[in-house]
Design an enzyme around this catalytic site. Structure first.
Site, PDB file in Angstrom:
ATOM      1  CG  ASP A  85      -9.681 -24.379  52.100  1.00 12.15           C
ATOM      2  OD1 ASP A  85      -9.097 -25.315  51.365  1.00 12.15           O
ATOM      3  OD2 ASP A  85     -10.087 -24.804  52.890  1.00 12.15           O
ATOM      4  N   GLY A 103     -16.922 -27.281  53.908  1.00  9.37           N
ATOM      5  CA  GLY A 103     -16.047 -27.786  53.144  1.00  9.37           C
ATOM      6  C   GLY A 103     -16.075 -26.513  52.193  1.00  9.37           C
TER       7      GLY A 103
END
Ligand code: PMV
Length: 317
Positions: free
Chosen positions: A152, A105
């Site tokens: 991301d 993560g």
């Protein structure tokens, strides 16, 4: 021809993961204590088109051509070469290293793609913009995660806190009142692809219920954005707790993440939640001036590594 080096940070999602895939906003910040690094050097003895990849962290040392065409590193190289007028790249060696834990993560895959794309584009004399790098890294994220939202690659390529919502212009957040976050490993790897697929399956089975959770997560992210800019960061803690509860409802937390979140709160954290895809990976806890005691408790309660980061003005330290 000189060598070129580029680095890219890790990241944490402060608010909004999973719902961001369904069009809700999310907030992410880069984390500079974790870094991916790519070095591209000329291989004088090689022929044009020869590219050697060394990635010791994953025990990979190979001629690029021997990797599957959908291998993320090969695809990342092609994203850059295809963007130039060159028929093939000059012979070179690409070395990749990273201190970002994988499957956790923390944005390891997007950071590796970003560092590689940035270094290789400079080596080939066609320095790509952050926007171009982000777009190319997004294409590689599709290989990793299937249906990435794009958060991301955005936060990592631009290295700034972002308020991200699919289909709207990327917004950079000014953080006027820096705050501290502990990033604690839950000790087991996360699985973003599996978590995203499971959430999708549940959503298809019960769209009304899941749409409600997504929109509540989106509302948490909107409230957080309103607090961050005037520096009312102490009020972010309860929003983090609420976001964690909603992620539990989505089914992407684990007993260990729940346990660590509660332990952090009991020890005085202002708020805590899982960060990223979940099913393992990392917990983040917002802490006040004395984070050491909370860090020690997280370690006692089963986290195998806890890192302190400051979410600050330009980017996180
Ligand atoms: O696990 P990570 O760091 O790749 O974060 C995934 C975040 C999700 O919202 C679950 C997926 C996405 O693409 O936004």
């Amino acid at each position: 021809m000189p060598s070129f080096t580029a680095t890219a940070p890790g990241k944490i999602i402060l608010f909004g993961e999973h719902a961001v895939v369904y069009g809700e906003p999310a907030i992410a910040v880069p984390v500079q204590v974790f870094q991916a690094r790519a070095v591209v050097s000329p291989e004088i003895s090689g022929s044009s088109g020869d590219i050697w990849i060394d990635a010791p962290d994953i025990s990979l040392s190979a001629d690029l051509k021997t990797l599957e065409t959908d291998h993320a590193l090969r695809a990342a190289v092609n994203e850059v070469v295809d963007d130039t007028d060159l028929d093939s790249a000059p012979a070179c060696r690409i070395q990749i290293t990273s201190t970002i834990p994988v499957a956790s993560g923390l944005g390891s895959s997007a950071a590796i793609s970003t560092a590689l794309i940035r270094a290789l584009s400079a080596f080939l004399g066609k320095q790509m913009t952050d926007e171009q790098i982000s777009r190319a890294a997004f294409n590689i994220e599709k290989i990793h995660h299937g249906t990435p939202s794009g958060i991301d690659n955005s936060v990592i390529a631009f290295q700034q806190p972002v308020y991200y919502q699919k289909g709207t212009p990327l917004e950079f957040l000014t953080i006027n009142n820096p705050f501290s976050i502990l990033i604690a490993s839950s000790g087991s790897p996360g699985d973003t692809r599996k978590a995203v697929a499971a959430v999708r399956e549940n959503w298809l089975a019960e769209p009304e219920r899941y749409n409600k959770i997504f929109s509540e997560i989106g509302s948490v992210a909107r409230q957080a954005r309103k607090l961050i800019s005037p520096g009312e960061v102490q009020d972010l803690g309860p929003l983090m707790d609420h976001n964690h509860t909603l992620l539990q409802e989505l089914g992407v937390s684990t007993p260990k993440l729940d346990h660590l979140a509660q332990a952090a709160r009991n020890a005085g954290a202002l708020g805590a939640k899982l960060s990223g895809g979940g099913l393992g990976g990392h917990l983040i806890a917002m802490v006040n001036d004395e984070p050491e005691a909370i860090r020690d408790i997280l370690l006692e309660e089963g986290s195998d590594s806890v890192v302190l980061t400051t979410v600050g003005n330009l980017y996180s330290q």
